[in-house]
Write a protein that holds these residues in place. Sequence first.
Motif, PDB file in Angstrom:
ATOM      1  N   GLU A   1       0.814  -1.203   0.000  1.00 16.08           N
ATOM      2  CA  GLU A   1       0.000   0.000   0.000  1.00 16.08           C
ATOM      3  C   GLU A   1       0.855   1.264   0.000  1.00 16.08           C
ATOM      4  N   ARG A   2       1.879   1.311   0.853  1.00 20.03           N
ATOM      5  CA  ARG A   2       2.702   2.509   0.915  1.00 20.03           C
ATOM      6  C   ARG A   2       4.187   2.217   1.030  1.00 20.03           C
ATOM      7  N   PHE A   3       4.566   1.087   1.644  1.00 18.59           N
ATOM      8  CA  PHE A   3       5.972   0.842   1.914  1.00 18.59           C
ATOM      9  C   PHE A   3       6.361  -0.585   1.524  1.00 18.59           C
ATOM     10  N   VAL A   4       7.622  -0.739   1.144  1.00 21.46           N
ATOM     11  CA  VAL A   4       8.221  -2.063   0.988  1.00 21.46           C
ATOM     12  C   VAL A   4       9.553  -2.059   1.726  1.00 21.46           C
ATOM     13  N   GLN A   5       9.943  -3.237   2.159  1.00 28.64           N
ATOM     14  CA  GLN A   5      11.254  -3.423   2.792  1.00 28.64           C
ATOM     15  C   GLN A   5      12.173  -4.043   1.739  1.00 28.64           C
TER      16      GLN A   5
END
Length: 815
Positions: free
Chosen positions: A476-480
Motif C-alpha cells: 500500500e505505501r511501503f516495501v522493505q
Amino acid sequence: MPLAFRLTAVLFVLFIGAANAAVPGELEPRHKQFLEQTHYLLQPVEREVWDQLTENYQRDAFIRRFWREHDLSPETARNEFHEAFEQNLVAARERYSDLTVERARFMLAHGRPTRTFQASCEVLRRIDIWYYRHSSLFAAEFYAVFVREGGDYRLWSQDEGLFPLAQFTTALDDRDTIQQIEQKCPRSNDILQALALSPDWNDLDERLFPESSTEWARAFLASSTTLPTDAAPLVASVSLDYTGRRQSRTIVDALIDIESANVAVDTVEDRKIAHFLVDGEVLREGDLFENFRYRFDLPLASDVRHIPIAVQRYLRPGHYQLNLRVQDLVADTYYREELELDVPRIDSAPETKSEIVQAEQPPPEAAADETSPCTVRLFVPQDELMVGTVRVEARTSGEGVERVSFSLDGRQLMSKRTPPYSLELDVGRSPRTHTLEATALDGEGHTIASDEVIINGGPHRFSVRLTSPISGQTAERFVQAVTQVEVPRLEKLDRVEYFLNEDKIATLYQEPFIQRIEVPQDQPLSYVRAVGYLESGGAAEDIVFVNAPDLVDRLDVNMVELYTSVTDRRGRPVDSISAEDLQILENGEPQKIMRFEPANDLPIHACLLLDTSTSMEDRLREAEDAALYFLELVMTERDRACLMVFNDEPNLVVPFTNSTAVLAGGLSGLVAEGETALNDSLIQTLFRFGGVRGKRALILLSDGADSASDYEFDEVLEYARRSGVTIYSIGLSIDSRALDVRSKLNRLCRETGGSCFFIDGAPELKRTYERIEREVRTQYVISYQSSAEDNQDFREIELKTRSGLKAKTIRGYYP
C-alpha cells in the motif's frame, strides 16, 4: 628501471614520507608509541588525518585500519607488511640508536642486507654499499649506495650521476670518474657493479605513488561523527526501536525525524529532492565496534513538515553507545546525537512500534514488512568447475516456510518439506553454466522468498539480488528492500544504491543492505532497483516490480557488448576509425550501433597459460623472462593478471592480482616435467574468468599437441564461445607439418576474436608479446541492442569494415 626496483623505491619513500613530523603530547602511551615507530612511515595525508582525531577509540581504529590498508597480500590471513616492519624494526634498533637516519629508514623498509662493504679511496668519498639478494618485500637483487655527507650518510640515486660520489673539486664526467675508480680504488669491480645495479631512487612521482593509496585515510576521517568547527545546526530527533531478530542478533531501528523548515533542497525538473548523509559509530566497552554510512536522496512533497529516515543495524544483546551524525548536504548543516543502547534479546517481533513518524506520514504498521523477512539462501561451490553430480543445499530463516522448491535452467526439479533442503544434481559431463533457483513457499503455495545462483559462474562472479520485495508483491505505501550481495574474492564492495523507478532513494555502504522505501499512492505500479558497485569499478544490479500484474516480471534488454580489434593490411592496430566505418550483422541481420568508443583506458584482465611439460625444458627460462616482460608491458594499477601453468594437469600459480612482483615470484623456479593436458588447462583457465567483466584476454604459450586431457577440442571450443574471453595463442617451435595442432589453435583464436602466432624459437617471444599487448590495449568497445526475438542457442556475429582494414571480435554468443 625494472618494475621491482620501482616498487621498492615507492615502499622506501612510503617509509620516509613524513620524517620530520612532530609528535604531539597528551596521547595515550600506545598512541605515542605508534607515532614514534611510524612517523617516518606515515604519508602526509595519513598524518594529517591522525592529527584531526579527537577520541581514543578513533585512534585505535585508525591504527588497525592503517596496518590493514598497507597489507601487501590482503587475500591471506597474515599481514606480511606489518610482520616485515616489526622484524625490520628490531634489526634497525640493533644497529642505529636514531631511527630517523636514512640508513635506519632503509633497513626498516628492506631488513638486513645480505652483505655490506665500505669503499674509500682518493677518487671517492666514503660510501657504504649494501647488497640485497632479495629484501623482505621483493625477490630481485639490488644494491643501495650511501654516501657520507657531513656527519651522516644519505642514499645516492643513479640519476645524480657519479659527481656527488667523487672527491674531485674539478668536475669530471661519469666516464672519467669510472676510469679513475678502475685505476685507483680497491675492489673497483665490486664498486662499479654496485653503482650499476643501484636503482634510480629519485625517479619517483605521483604516478608511482598514487593519491588513491591514501584515500582510505580521508574516508576514515569523513566517516567519523565528529562535527566540523562552527557547524550550523540541523533540527532533528532520533528514537530507537528493537523490532525483531536476525539469527542471534537483534534488529535495531534508529528512526531519525528531521524538521523540514531548515532543510535545503535541490530542484530537478520541478521536483524537490533533499540530500542527507548519515554517519554512525557503535562503541562497545569504549572501543569502536562498527561504523556505518548511509546517503539518502529523498523526493519531497511541497507540504511535508517532517522527513523520516530509518537506519537499521544488527547487534548482539548487550550495552552499546551509538553516535549519530546527520548532514544536510545542500545546506551543510549538522545534527549529532549520542545514545546509550541496552540491546535486549528478542525472541519475536514486539507488538508496538516507535511513533516518531508524524501525522502526514503513514503509520508504521502500513509497511509491508518491518521485521526480519523470511529468506532462503543457496550454497553452491563457486571456486571450482563442476561437472557430473553436484550436491547443493538451501537454508532458510524466518517463519512460515512450508516447503522449498528447486528448479534448474527454468525446469522444475523437486520440492522438499523438511530440512535439510538439499539435493544432488546431474549437470552433465561438459562444462556449462546453469541457473539454479530455490523458492520458499508458504502453506498456501505462495512464494515468500527465493534465491538464485549460477553454477559454474566462476570464482569472480559479482551479483546483487533483491530477496525482498517479491516480484508482484502488493504494497500500500511501503516495501522493505533487502539485498543479497555476492562479492568476488579479493574485491571490495564500495556501496549499494536503491532506486524507486528512476529515483535514487538511498545509498548504503555497509551491511545489512536493508532499506524501507515508500511507494507513492499515485504510482501503484513501481519497480525497486538495487545496484552494487565494487571499489574497482564493477557494477551489478537487480530489479523487482511491485504491485505488478502477473504478466509483468522484469525488463529484458538484450544488449550485446563487443571488444573489437581493428588492424591495417600489415597487422598494425588502427586507432582512427568511427562507428560509420563498421557494420555489425547478427545472424545476417544488420544491427544499430548504440555505443562506439576506444577502450584503451579500460582495465584489462589477462591470464597467462604457460606450458611446463617436459618438451619445454630447454626454453622454460626464456619463456619465464618473456612472460614477465609482457606483464610489465601490459600492467597498470587498474589491470589484473593471473598465472596458470600446465603439464599433466593445470595449476593456478597466482590468482588475479595487480602486483607484478607477486606474478614475478610465481614465474620463478618453474620446472618442466610431465605431458601436455592442453584442453583441460584451457577450460580451467577460461573458468577463472567467470564473473570478470570488460576486456579479458587469455594468452597461451605451448609447444605441442594435447597428450593428456580428458576434454576433447570441440568441448573446449564450445566453452570458449560461451565464456566470451579473447584467446591469443603462441605456438612455439610447432612443426609446420602439424596441421591439426595449428588448425585447432587458429580456430580457437579466430572464434574468440584473438590472434594466433607461430614462432620458431624463444628469442621471438618478446616481440610476439609486444604485438599482443598493442592489440589488447588498442581495442574498441561496441554495443548494440540485438533485434533477435527468438531464444535460439547461438547467434552468429559478422563484423564488416571499410576496405584495407580488418576487424576482429567474437564470432558469436549465447543469449
